[in-house]
Structures are given as structure tokens and as C-alpha cells.
Design a protein around this motif. Structure first.
Motif, PDB file in Angstrom:
ATOM      1  N   SER A  90      17.423   6.855 -11.292  1.00 13.11           N
ATOM      2  CA  SER A  90      18.099   5.695 -11.476  1.00 13.11           C
ATOM      3  C   SER A  90      18.137   4.676 -10.731  1.00 13.11           C
ATOM      4  O   SER A  90      18.263   3.383 -10.853  1.00 13.11           O
ATOM      5  CB  SER A  90      19.462   5.958 -11.921  1.00 13.11           C
ATOM      6  N   MET A  91      17.633   4.879  -9.349  1.00 10.36           N
ATOM      7  CA  MET A  91      17.346   3.965  -8.304  1.00 10.36           C
ATOM      8  C   MET A  91      16.011   3.561  -8.015  1.00 10.36           C
ATOM      9  O   MET A  91      15.891   2.900  -7.123  1.00 10.36           O
ATOM     10  CB  MET A  91      18.203   4.245  -7.155  1.00 10.36           C
ATOM     11  N   ARG A  92      15.035   3.940  -8.667  1.00 16.08           N
ATOM     12  CA  ARG A  92      13.814   3.723  -8.499  1.00 16.08           C
ATOM     13  C   ARG A  92      13.253   2.362  -8.790  1.00 16.08           C
ATOM     14  O   ARG A  92      13.606   1.722 -10.093  1.00 16.08           O
ATOM     15  CB  ARG A  92      12.929   4.848  -8.804  1.00 16.08           C
ATOM     16  N   LYS A  93      12.142   1.863  -8.058  1.00 18.68           N
ATOM     17  CA  LYS A  93      11.438   0.735  -8.447  1.00 18.68           C
ATOM     18  C   LYS A  93       9.838   1.212  -8.689  1.00 18.68           C
ATOM     19  O   LYS A  93       9.137   0.678  -7.785  1.00 18.68           O
ATOM     20  CB  LYS A  93      11.670  -0.638  -7.692  1.00 18.68           C
ATOM     21  N   ASP A  94       9.679   2.169  -9.576  1.00 11.40           N
ATOM     22  CA  ASP A  94       8.272   2.749  -9.501  1.00 11.40           C
ATOM     23  C   ASP A  94       7.370   1.867 -10.115  1.00 11.40           C
ATOM     24  O   ASP A  94       7.280   1.697 -11.290  1.00 11.40           O
ATOM     25  CB  ASP A  94       8.702   4.249 -10.166  1.00 11.40           C
ATOM     26  N   ALA A  95       6.320   1.191  -9.282  1.00 12.68           N
ATOM     27  CA  ALA A  95       5.200   0.434 -10.069  1.00 12.68           C
ATOM     28  C   ALA A  95       4.317   1.435 -10.955  1.00 12.68           C
ATOM     29  O   ALA A  95       3.911   0.789 -11.794  1.00 12.68           O
ATOM     30  CB  ALA A  95       4.364  -0.068  -8.794  1.00 12.68           C
ATOM     31  N   ALA A  96       4.201   2.531 -10.590  1.00 12.93           N
ATOM     32  CA  ALA A  96       3.118   3.397 -11.288  1.00 12.93           C
ATOM     33  C   ALA A  96       3.860   3.707 -12.816  1.00 12.93           C
ATOM     34  O   ALA A  96       3.209   3.667 -13.668  1.00 12.93           O
ATOM     35  CB  ALA A  96       2.873   4.597 -10.621  1.00 12.93           C
ATOM     36  N   ALA A  97       5.238   3.880 -12.776  1.00 11.68           N
ATOM     37  CA  ALA A  97       5.873   4.233 -13.858  1.00 11.68           C
ATOM     38  C   ALA A  97       5.778   3.050 -14.873  1.00 11.68           C
ATOM     39  O   ALA A  97       5.664   3.034 -15.995  1.00 11.68           O
ATOM     40  CB  ALA A  97       7.288   4.638 -13.795  1.00 11.68           C
ATOM     41  N   ALA A  98       5.899   1.728 -14.354  1.00 12.43           N
ATOM     42  CA  ALA A  98       5.883   0.579 -15.250  1.00 12.43           C
ATOM     43  C   ALA A  98       4.444   0.492 -15.602  1.00 12.43           C
ATOM     44  O   ALA A  98       4.265  -0.149 -16.874  1.00 12.43           O
ATOM     45  CB  ALA A  98       6.188  -0.651 -14.359  1.00 12.43           C
ATOM     46  N   ALA A  99       3.508   0.824 -14.904  1.00 11.47           N
ATOM     47  CA  ALA A  99       2.061   0.517 -15.220  1.00 11.47           C
ATOM     48  C   ALA A  99       1.883   1.746 -16.389  1.00 11.47           C
ATOM     49  O   ALA A  99       0.894   1.137 -17.510  1.00 11.47           O
ATOM     50  CB  ALA A  99       1.121   1.083 -14.303  1.00 11.47           C
ATOM     51  N   ALA A 100       2.563   2.781 -16.308  1.00 11.48           N
ATOM     52  CA  ALA A 100       2.281   3.860 -17.531  1.00 11.48           C
ATOM     53  C   ALA A 100       2.733   3.252 -18.866  1.00 11.48           C
ATOM     54  O   ALA A 100       2.301   3.408 -19.793  1.00 11.48           O
ATOM     55  CB  ALA A 100       2.938   5.070 -17.069  1.00 11.48           C
ATOM     56  N   GLU A 101       4.272   2.721 -18.699  1.00 11.21           N
ATOM     57  CA  GLU A 101       4.684   1.914 -20.013  1.00 11.21           C
ATOM     58  C   GLU A 101       3.743   0.988 -20.524  1.00 11.21           C
ATOM     59  O   GLU A 101       3.671   0.630 -21.697  1.00 11.21           O
ATOM     60  CB  GLU A 101       5.860   1.669 -19.593  1.00 11.21           C
ATOM     61  N   GLN A 113      -8.830   0.183 -15.672  1.00 12.07           N
ATOM     62  CA  GLN A 113      -8.782   0.310 -14.379  1.00 12.07           C
ATOM     63  C   GLN A 113      -7.350   0.380 -13.815  1.00 12.07           C
ATOM     64  O   GLN A 113      -6.286  -0.327 -14.545  1.00 12.07           O
ATOM     65  CB  GLN A 113      -9.163  -1.226 -13.499  1.00 12.07           C
ATOM     66  N   LEU A 114      -6.968   1.179 -13.311  1.00 11.26           N
ATOM     67  CA  LEU A 114      -5.830   1.806 -12.982  1.00 11.26           C
ATOM     68  C   LEU A 114      -5.445   2.208 -11.534  1.00 11.26           C
ATOM     69  O   LEU A 114      -6.211   3.175 -11.298  1.00 11.26           O
ATOM     70  CB  LEU A 114      -5.002   2.615 -13.930  1.00 11.26           C
ATOM     71  N   GLN A 115      -4.823   1.797 -10.688  1.00 10.80           N
ATOM     72  CA  GLN A 115      -4.996   2.021  -9.129  1.00 10.80           C
ATOM     73  C   GLN A 115      -3.637   2.178  -8.556  1.00 10.80           C
ATOM     74  O   GLN A 115      -2.747   1.242  -8.890  1.00 10.80           O
ATOM     75  CB  GLN A 115      -5.841   1.343  -8.211  1.00 10.80           C
ATOM     76  N   VAL A 116      -3.328   3.142  -7.714  1.00  7.54           N
ATOM     77  CA  VAL A 116      -2.143   3.229  -6.815  1.00  7.54           C
ATOM     78  C   VAL A 116      -2.379   3.024  -5.456  1.00  7.54           C
ATOM     79  O   VAL A 116      -2.797   4.135  -4.833  1.00  7.54           O
ATOM     80  CB  VAL A 116      -1.212   4.272  -7.165  1.00  7.54           C
ATOM     81  N   PRO A 117      -2.634   1.791  -4.714  1.00  5.86           N
ATOM     82  CA  PRO A 117      -3.127   1.599  -3.607  1.00  5.86           C
ATOM     83  C   PRO A 117      -2.195   2.457  -2.608  1.00  5.86           C
ATOM     84  O   PRO A 117      -1.176   2.244  -2.483  1.00  5.86           O
ATOM     85  CB  PRO A 117      -3.225   0.243  -3.345  1.00  5.86           C
ATOM     86  N   GLY A 118      -2.828   3.159  -1.795  1.00  4.79           N
ATOM     87  CA  GLY A 118      -2.434   3.822  -0.743  1.00  4.79           C
ATOM     88  C   GLY A 118      -1.281   5.012  -1.395  1.00  4.79           C
ATOM     89  O   GLY A 118      -0.441   5.392  -0.318  1.00  4.79           O
ATOM     90  N   GLY A 119      -1.414   5.311  -2.391  1.00  4.06           N
ATOM     91  CA  GLY A 119      -0.623   6.325  -3.005  1.00  4.06           C
ATOM     92  C   GLY A 119      -0.488   7.669  -2.181  1.00  4.06           C
ATOM     93  O   GLY A 119      -1.596   8.189  -1.782  1.00  4.06           O
ATOM     94  N   SER A 120       0.648   8.299  -2.197  1.00  7.37           N
ATOM     95  CA  SER A 120       1.065   9.850  -1.543  1.00  7.37           C
ATOM     96  C   SER A 120       1.774  10.526  -2.458  1.00  7.37           C
ATOM     97  O   SER A 120       2.410  10.060  -3.321  1.00  7.37           O
ATOM     98  CB  SER A 120       1.627   9.549  -0.216  1.00  7.37           C
ATOM     99  N   VAL A 121       1.441  11.717  -2.306  1.00  4.75           N
ATOM    100  CA  VAL A 121       2.118  12.750  -3.458  1.00  4.75           C
ATOM    101  C   VAL A 121       3.509  12.571  -3.325  1.00  4.75           C
ATOM    102  O   VAL A 121       4.488  13.081  -4.189  1.00  4.75           O
ATOM    103  CB  VAL A 121       1.341  14.107  -3.203  1.00  4.75           C
ATOM    104  N   ASN A 122       4.276  12.415  -2.014  1.00  2.00           N
ATOM    105  CA  ASN A 122       5.680  12.463  -1.958  1.00  2.00           C
ATOM    106  C   ASN A 122       6.266  10.846  -1.695  1.00  2.00           C
ATOM    107  O   ASN A 122       7.439  10.977  -1.018  1.00  2.00           O
ATOM    108  CB  ASN A 122       6.134  13.169  -0.711  1.00  2.00           C
ATOM    109  N   VAL A 123       5.587   9.968  -2.144  1.00  2.00           N
ATOM    110  CA  VAL A 123       6.005   8.620  -2.057  1.00  2.00           C
ATOM    111  C   VAL A 123       6.105   8.027  -3.330  1.00  2.00           C
ATOM    112  O   VAL A 123       5.132   7.992  -4.151  1.00  2.00           O
ATOM    113  CB  VAL A 123       5.159   7.876  -1.051  1.00  2.00           C
ATOM    114  N   ILE A 124       7.224   7.369  -3.882  1.00  2.00           N
ATOM    115  CA  ILE A 124       7.346   6.661  -5.172  1.00  2.00           C
ATOM    116  C   ILE A 124       6.376   5.491  -4.804  1.00  2.00           C
ATOM    117  O   ILE A 124       6.442   4.737  -3.932  1.00  2.00           O
ATOM    118  CB  ILE A 124       8.654   6.146  -5.361  1.00  2.00           C
ATOM    119  N   PRO A 125       5.499   5.194  -5.946  1.00  2.00           N
ATOM    120  CA  PRO A 125       4.395   4.077  -5.996  1.00  2.00           C
ATOM    121  C   PRO A 125       5.140   2.714  -5.637  1.00  2.00           C
ATOM    122  O   PRO A 125       6.032   2.532  -6.705  1.00  2.00           O
ATOM    123  CB  PRO A 125       3.522   4.116  -7.172  1.00  2.00           C
ATOM    124  N   GLY A 126       4.888   2.059  -4.598  1.00  2.00           N
ATOM    125  CA  GLY A 126       5.481   0.733  -4.509  1.00  2.00           C
ATOM    126  C   GLY A 126       4.548  -0.292  -5.020  1.00  2.00           C
ATOM    127  O   GLY A 126       4.902  -1.464  -5.182  1.00  2.00           O
TER     128      GLY A 126
END
Length: 582
Positions: free
Chosen positions: A406-417, A438-451
Motif C-alpha cells: 500500500s506504500m509503494r510508488k512502483d513505476a513498472a506497475a503504473a507502466a503495466a496498467e 518499448q518498455l524498460q526499467v532502467p537499472g532494475g533489480s530483482v529485489n528493488v521496487i522500480p523507481g
């Protein structure tokens, strides 16, 4: 050698006997086609026999498919194939399979028959008639094994018809005047790429400049006055006898998307060069100048700006683009200067509309419409308008394990929507399409919420009002999604191209030429953008589409067409030019 005249004049029994080997063990096709004699051309004969197959019952069609032998199967090993099948399989070296290749084909044949209940059919002589490699055959076999049964039945019937087309060519000694050269030229320049694997030819790269130089040479060898202009367009003119003659333009682009196909754009340059070479060899001049333009850039791969070549021709080139940088920080200005171009001369490229009769572009369809109708050619009615954007989303990168949902600001989740929003909104009108390519998560990591997230938006429709309404709804939706998810965003429009209707007078004359080639006149919309869209700003435009194989796949290494289709397209365009009325 059997001639078309022989086939037209003989009795029905002889007609069927002479065509016995065209469709494998299926004389009923020739029997039904015989009633349509006389045929005006070999094309008319091919079309008539194909129509019989298309009109046949499902059981008859499946019987035709099952009449064909497996590739490198037991019948081939036992020497039990028809003479035609033996020759075709030998053309691709299937009789020379290694033990490993034979085992692979044996297993593929078994898997395919188990899934579909009929043998795999492929015109192994390939697009040019010279034969596919064994590796290409195995790759195609493997890919098509993933198809659904209904789709595979349709593809097998198309392959059967292609096999029959090649067999008719052999039986009647048909020599293609234009197709083989066009296909070979496409192979030559298709080997030059920015990447090791696949075909990528981006603006002002070494492969792009090499391609331009080769097009220039071919234009000059064909009898044209030719040069490369300040933006990189390759321009050739075949002069009319009269010094004050007007000009009919044709052409297309020679750059490609990343890992693209060999015919997209390039067909529209190579095909008219082959026609001009033919005219020049005959010493034939037309009552107008024919100008072929190989547009330097249409795809926007390197500098994220499309139609650079054609906007220079129309006088609408934006000088601000010269400061646009590629992924390596090289500006367009620097790239042009490095290639020896004088950017100060770009404004002088613009054509005077009063000097032009029109612009006609030949292009591979890049879709399945013609393929599904067994038609090699179609006349385009209009080119869909396009709105393209680059969207950057900024949220907050935080720990994937400790941040509550409930506290996340997930850029990838917004992109998915947003991706789903585009899909849902653009499914609401028949001619409307929307894509996030084109869909990219720059600098994405498996254990980091996409910023952060970057994505593209591409919305097209034949009706500008429909397109713009969809664009508004999607952009309003983006704003609402980002507000709800506390995501900041920036939006940059990179294309805003209005729909371009083709000129009725040019469409009519192209359609007349298609009918004179013994093909039905068929009209269709272009969902893809083309240089003709930009050229419509200064002159009347028209387009002739050629059939695209492999299910209509384009912008992909699987993009394909045949020498026969290239040849008949060239003959139709040549007829159009000779018959043109202003």
C-alpha cells in the motif's frame, strides 16, 4: 516445351494430363480449371487453379495436403516421390542430409503428423526458386509446429499453391524479367548491418552509407542521373526526351528497424530501378521524368525522429533535429558532417510541387490481408495516421522485501496498467490500433521496487478523429493512473502524422494496370506509416502493396516475399508508367 496456347487449344483430357504434376496427385484441380479456358496469361492460369483449391471442400483440401510427401521421409528414401517432388527436395539438398539432420527431420515429421494429422508442406525451392537451405527448412518446420491446426491448414494450402506456381513456371518455361534481380539486390544490401546478427541499418551508420553507395551505383548502371543529397537520400532521375517534362516520383526508404526485414522500404527502391534499367536497355523514354528516391531515414531508430528523408524533399525538415543525439551522444549534425554531408544544403532539397505529377510507392504489405486472399498485389486506399509518444515514469525505488504494497510508488506497475489501458481502448474501433513497443526499467533489480520506467505509445487509425479521440482517452488515463499511484511522468510526442488518403486518379490507374495483369483489383488500407504520407503534403500519392509471406510478419527477419510477386509488381508498375494519364 508446352505453351499456354497448347493448353488453351487442347481437349480437356489432354489439358488435365499436361498439368498432372502441378498439384500433387490431384487431377481434379486441373479438371475444374479447364472449363475457364482460354487463359489470357500464365498469371490467369495460376489464379484459376488457385481459386479451385480455395473453393474446394475441407475434405478435398485436406486430401490435397495429405497427397504431399514428407520432407526427407520414407518415400523420399525409397525413391517413391513424383518427379516434381524429387527435383524440389534435391534442389534444397534434402537428399544430402547428414545423419543428424535426417534424424531431426524424421522426429519433426512424426511430431507434426501427430499434432496435425497431415504432412508438413513447404515450398522448399523458396522465395527465389533457388532452394532453401536445410537449416532454414528445419527452422521453419520447428516454428510452424507451434501453430494452431486451422492456421497450419491455411499455411499448408498457401505452400501448395506456391509449389504449383513454381511448377507451372518450369512447365511453361516462364522467365521472370524483374523478380530475380530485385530479390538478389535485396540480398546484397541485406547483408550489410550495424549488428552481427540480423539486419539493422540505422541513419548514417557505416552500413547505411554503404547501402546508399550501392543504390547510387545501381541507379547509374540503370541509365539514371543520380546523386546522394545533403540528408542522405539517394536520388536517380530517368529523363524524358523533352527538357521541360514534369516528374513522376517513386521510391521508399532504405534504413531499417532493429533486426528488421530485407524488403520493408527497400523493395520500393529496387523495383523501380529494375524497371528503369529495362527501359534504358530498350532505349525507351517516357513522356515524363521518372525520379526514384531512396529515402535515407523513415524508421526513426537512431535519432527518434521519423521521415527525415521525405521531410527534406517536401521542405518540412525541422533543423532543430540536427541537435538530437543518439544513444552514444552523437548528434545528427555530427553524424551528417562525419559522412561528408553539408547540412546547410538541406533546405535546397525541397521540390517544387508544380514540377510533380505525383508520387507512387511500391511496398511490401507488412500484414496478412493479401496473403489470406491469395493475391500478390493490392492498391492502397489510405495510410493510417499515427501518434507516437515517449513516456517516462518516475516513482520511488525502495526495498522489495520491506515496503508494504500500500506504500509503494512502483513505476513498472503504473507502466503495466498503461499497457493494458492502451490495449483496451484501442480494441474499441475496427481501424484503431495501439501498441507499447518499448518498455524498460532502467537499472532494475530483482529485489528493488522500480523507481523509473520508460515506455513508448503508438496509436494509429485511418480516421484522424478516431485516432485523436483514442489519444485523448489514453493520455487522460495515463494522468489518472499516475496520480492514483503517486507517479510523476513526462510525455514527449515524437510523431503526429495525419492520415493520408491516396489520390483516386492514381488509384484508378494502378487498379487498371493490376487488372490488365489478369489479377483482380483489390483495395486495402495501410495501417503502417510510409514516406507517401509525407509526400502527400506536396503532391498526389498512391501505393501498390505486394504480398507478405510467413503470416504477414514484417519488421522481423522472417519477413519474406517471392520473386514471382516482385516480378508481377514490377510489370504492373511498368504498365502504369507506360499508360499514365495526367
Amino acid at each position: 516445351m508446352i505453351t499456354l496456347s497448347d493448353l488453351n487449344s487442347c481437349d480437356s483430357g489432354t489439358f488435365v494430363e499436361r498439368l498432372r504434376g502441378i498439384y500433387e496427385h490431384s487431377p481434379w484441380i486441373a479438371e475444374r480449371a479447364a472449363a475457364q479456358r482460354p487463359f489470357n496469361s500464365v498469371t490467369a492460369l495460376k489464379q484459376a487453379m488457385q481459386a479451385v483449391v480455395s473453393a474446394a471442400s475441407v475434405d478435398e483440401q485436406l486430401g490435397l495436403i495429405r497427397a504431399h510427401p514428407e520432407l526427407a521421409g520414407k518415400a523420399a528414401v525409397a525413391g517413391e516421390l513424383t518427379a516434381e517432388s524429387t527435383s524440389e527436395q534435391a534442389k534444397s539438398g534434402l537428399h544430402l542430409c547428414s545423419a543428424e539432420e535426417f534424424a531431426t527431420l524424421h522426429q519433426l515429421n512424426a511430431d507434426y503428423n501427430a499434432k496435425f494429422g497431415f504432412p508438413f508442406i513447404l515450398a522448399v525451392k523458396g522465395p527465389t526458386g533457388q532452394g532453401l537451405t536445410r537449416q532454414r527448412i528445419i527452422e521453419t518446420f520447428t516454428r510452424r509446429l507451434k501453430n494452431q491446426r486451422a492456421d497450419e491448414i491455411a499455411e499448408c494450402l498457401r505452400q501448395v499453391k506456391r509449389i504449383a506456381e513454381l511448377r507451372i513456371n518450369d512447365l511453361l518455361g516462364v522467365a521472370l524479367a524483374f523478380g530475380p534481380a530485385i530479390m538478389q539486390w535485396a540480398e546484397t544490401i541485406g547483408a550489410w548491418s550495424d549488428d552481427q546478427d540480423g539486419l539493422t541499418c540505422a541513419y548514417m551508420t557505416p552500413s547505411h552509407r554503404q547501402t546508399a553507395a550501392q543504390l547510387l551505383d545501381w541507379m547509374r548502371e540503370a541509365g539514371m542521373e543520380a546523386h546522394i543529397d545533403a540528408v542522405g537520400n539517394v536520388v536517380g532521375v530517368y529523363r524524358a526526351a523533352a527538357a521541360d517534362a514534369k516528374t513522376l516520383m517513386t521510391g521508399s526508404h532504405y534504413d531499417t528497424v532493429r533486426n528488421g526485414g530485407k524488403y520493408d522500404g527497400r523493395l520500393g527502391i529496387l523495383l523501380p530501378i529494375a524497371i528503369v534499367r529495362h527501359l534504358h536497355e530498350r532505349g525507351e523514354r517516357l513522356p515524363f521524368n521518372v525520379e526514384i528516391v531512396g529515402f535515407a531515414e523513415e524508421e526513426g531508430v537512431r535519432f527518434k525522429s521519423t521521415f527525415l528523408g521525405s521531410t527534406a524533399i517536401t521542405g518540412r525538415f525541422d533543423p532543430a533535429l540536427l541537435e538530437q543525439a543518439d544513444a552514444d551522444g552523437v548528434t545528427m549534425r555530427e553524424a551528417l558532417l562525419a559522412a561528408g554531408h553539408d547540412v546547410a544544403r538541406i533546405p535546397a532539397i525541397a521540390r517544387n510541387p508544380a514540377d510533380l505529377l505525383g508520387y507512387v510507392e511500391v511496398h511490401i504489405e507488412q500484414g496478412p490481408v493479401l496473403l489470406e486472399r491469395d493475391l500478390p498485389l493490392g492498391v492502397v486506399t489510405a495510410i493510417a495516421g499515427s501518434s507516437r509518444y515517449l513516456l517516462e515514469l518516475t516513482g520511488l525505488a525502495s526495498h522489495a522485501g520491506t515496503t508494504p504494497m500500500s506504500m509503494r510508488k512502483d513505476a513498472a506497475a503504473a507502466a503495466a496498467e498503461i499497457v493494458l489501458l492502451v490495449e483496451q481502448r484501442c480494441a474499441r474501433a475496427p481501424s484503431l490500433v495501439g501498441t507499447v513497443g518499448q518498455l524498460q526499467v532502467p537499472g532494475g533489480s530483482v529485489n528493488v521496487i522500480p523507481g523509473a520506467c520508460k515506455l513508448s505509445l503508438d496509436i494509429r487509425a485511418a480516421d484522424d478523429a478516431v485516432r485523436l479521440a483514442a489519444v485523448k482517452d489514453v493520455l487522460d488515463g495515463v494522468a489518472a493512473i499516475c496520480a492514483r499511484r503517486q507517479i510523476e511522468y513526462t510525455l514527449r510526442q515524437i510523431v503526429d502524422a495525419a492520415a493520408a488518403p491516396c489520390a483516386p486518379r492514381l488509384m484508378r490507374q494502378l487498379g487498371d494496370a493490376v487488372e490488365r495483369a489478369d489479377l483482380p483489383r483489390f483495395e486495402l488500407l495501410s495501417g503502417a506509416g510510409h514516406d507517401a504520407m509525407e509526400m502527400a503534403a506536396i503532391t498526389d500519392v498512391a501505393m501498390l502493396f505486394t504480398r507478405c509471406g510467413n503470416g504477414g510478419i514484417s519488421h522481423n527477419p522472417l519477413e519474406t516475399m517471392t520473386a514471382d510477386d516482385a516480378d508481377i509488381a514490377a510489370r504492373v508498375l511498368l504498365d502504369f508508367l507506360r499508360s499514365y494519364v495526367a
